[in-house]
Enzyme design. Structure first.
Site, PDB file in Angstrom:
ATOM      1  N   ASP A  59      -2.267   2.219  -4.520  1.00  0.00           N
ATOM      2  CA  ASP A  59      -3.483   2.671  -3.842  1.00  0.00           C
ATOM      3  C   ASP A  59      -4.577   1.607  -3.955  1.00  0.00           C
ATOM      4  OD1 ASP A  59      -2.343   5.105  -3.144  1.00  0.00           O
ATOM      5  OD2 ASP A  59      -2.958   6.041  -5.030  1.00  0.00           O
ATOM      6  N   HIS A 108       0.822  -1.219   0.000  1.00  0.00           N
ATOM      7  CA  HIS A 108       0.000   0.000   0.000  1.00  0.00           C
ATOM      8  C   HIS A 108       0.855   1.268   0.000  1.00  0.00           C
ATOM      9  CE1 HIS A 108      -3.664   2.037  -0.013  1.00  0.00           C
ATOM     10  NE2 HIS A 108      -4.143   1.777   1.185  1.00  0.00           N
TER      11      HIS A 108
END
Length: 409
Positions: free
Chosen positions: A384, A380
């Site tokens: 995204d 992450h």
């Protein structure tokens, strides 16, 4: 006398463990005959005989750790010789004054890993001021002496966080303790454990899920598998479809194919597809280099070849380096759902699972369809949530309608 030494083990690999000796002292050997097997962090390396003759001495025994170019054994010409054995002290012949035995070494011939002479005074002072021990600094001076620059380098190098100790074992009853067996982890298993834990500690790892209707792929495979095998000499499996679908999705979401290097992101305009393969010694990930340039037949042939090499322990360092994305198929073992762990420094890994018939609503009707859960684990820090979901949806769409792959939709 011919020396047998540890060969170059590959990029970033500096040591190995002697796993198995196929010969014993006194055995005759032929040129290129396998003498022993070394186990590194990544692959198993076979060491062939550099010359014909008799294996006169084994220097590094099974279980010992050896560095690159370290002496493993000696081969002599002529008839087989018995293994060398150390004489008992009472059997040793008295030595003349000044004579040196074979077990003694001249001061100039120091043992590997040892240093002779004093460290630089400035280096010793700096080590004392910073509470550094001898083992904390690697000397680069003559005969391994520590210089001031070595101490500065050690101080500027970030220290690794101490390994988390395992919780102490619970007490074991005496009658059960006799039924237990303690086996040392292989270097490969230790490396797998370390790298998986590093992935959890380093990456901001998340997993997103979806499901795919495998009807179209299964129908297409059933229709063309015989013709495909007849023309290309390899069976048409599911992996080529998934590889193609992932390449298609990576082109749209390049973040999943990128990696973080310090404070930079490296975007890769190619796809080196890692395919996780289970072996008796653990999980390995051979890489299909430039998979984005391959057709279905080449992908299937490459996967079959890499899988065989992995199971036979024949993978080389080159076979396992440079991957940009990985596919792991837990479905072959019956897994219905899982969260795969990233293969550092990659930012994405796709988990395939078991195909299972389930009731689905299609066009307002309940029908039975062969369904598979898909899982994408991603970092992450660079990918995204929108990009991860989009990637998985594109894979789903390409598999449910393979015509999209032909038209790049």
């Amino acid at each position: 006398m011919t020396e047998v030494r540890v060969p170059t083990l590959g990029e970033s690999v500096s040591e190995a463990t002697v796993a198995t000796w196929f010969k014993k002292p006194g055995d005759k050997v032929a040129v290129d005959e396998m003498l022993c097997e070394l186990e590194t962090d990544k692959v198993t390396v076979e060491v062939p005989a550099p010359a014909a003759g008799t294996l006169s001495e084994i220097v590094a025994n099974e279980g010992e750790t050896v560095g690159v170019d370290a002496l493993l054994a000696q081969i002599s010409e002529g008839a087989a010789e018995p293994a060398t054995e150390a004489k008992a002290p009472s059997e040793e012949a008295p030595k003349d004054k000044g004579e040196m035995t074979e077990t003694e070494e001249a001061p100039a011939e120091q043992k590997q890993g040892e240093k002779s002479g004093e460290d630089a005074p400035s280096a010793k002072k700096m080590m004392a001021e910073n509470d550094l021990k001898d083992g904390d600094v690697t000397g680069t001076g003559k005969d391994g002496r520590v210089m001031k620059e070595d101490v500065l380098k050690a101080l500027n190098t970030p220290k690794e966080a101490p390994a988390t100790k395992s919780a102490p074992r619970a007490p074991v009853a005496a009658e059960e303790a006799d039924l237990e067996e303690r086996v040392k982890m292989t270097r490969l298993r230790q490396t797998i454990a370390r790298r998986l834990k590093e992935a959890q500690n380093t990456a901001a790892m998340l997993t997103t899920y979806n499901e795919v209707d495998m009807t179209a792929v299964m129908d297409l495979r059933k229709e063309y598998k015989d013709l495909f095998e007849k023309k290309h000499g390899v069976k048409l499996g599911f992996m080529s479809f998934f590889t193609k679908a992932c390449i298609h999705a990576l082109n749209e979401v390049p973040d999943v194919n990128a990696e973080i290097d310090g404070d930079s992101v490296i975007y890769k305009n190619y796809v080196n597809m890692g395919v996780a393969v289970g072996t008796p010694n653990g999980l390995v990930v051979p890489v299909l280099r430039r998979a984005d340039l391959m057709g279905f037949a080449e992908i299937e042939k490459s996967i079959a070849e890499m899988g065989k090499k992995a199971r036979d322990g024949k993978l080389s360092m080159k076979d396992m380096q440079g991957g940009s994305f990985t596919i792991s198929n837990g479905g072959v073992y019956g897994s219905l759902m899982s969260s795969p762990i990233l293969n550092p420094p990659q930012s994405g890994i796709l988990g395939m699972h078991k195909i299972q018939e389930r009731p689905m609503v299609v066009g307002g009707q309940i029908v039975i369809r062969p369904m598979m859960y898909l899982a994408l684990s991603y970092d992450h820090r660079i990918v995204d949530g929108k990009g991860a979901v989009t990637f998985l949806v594109r894979v789903k769409e390409a598999l449910e309608d393979p015509r999209r792959l032909l038209m790049d939709l």
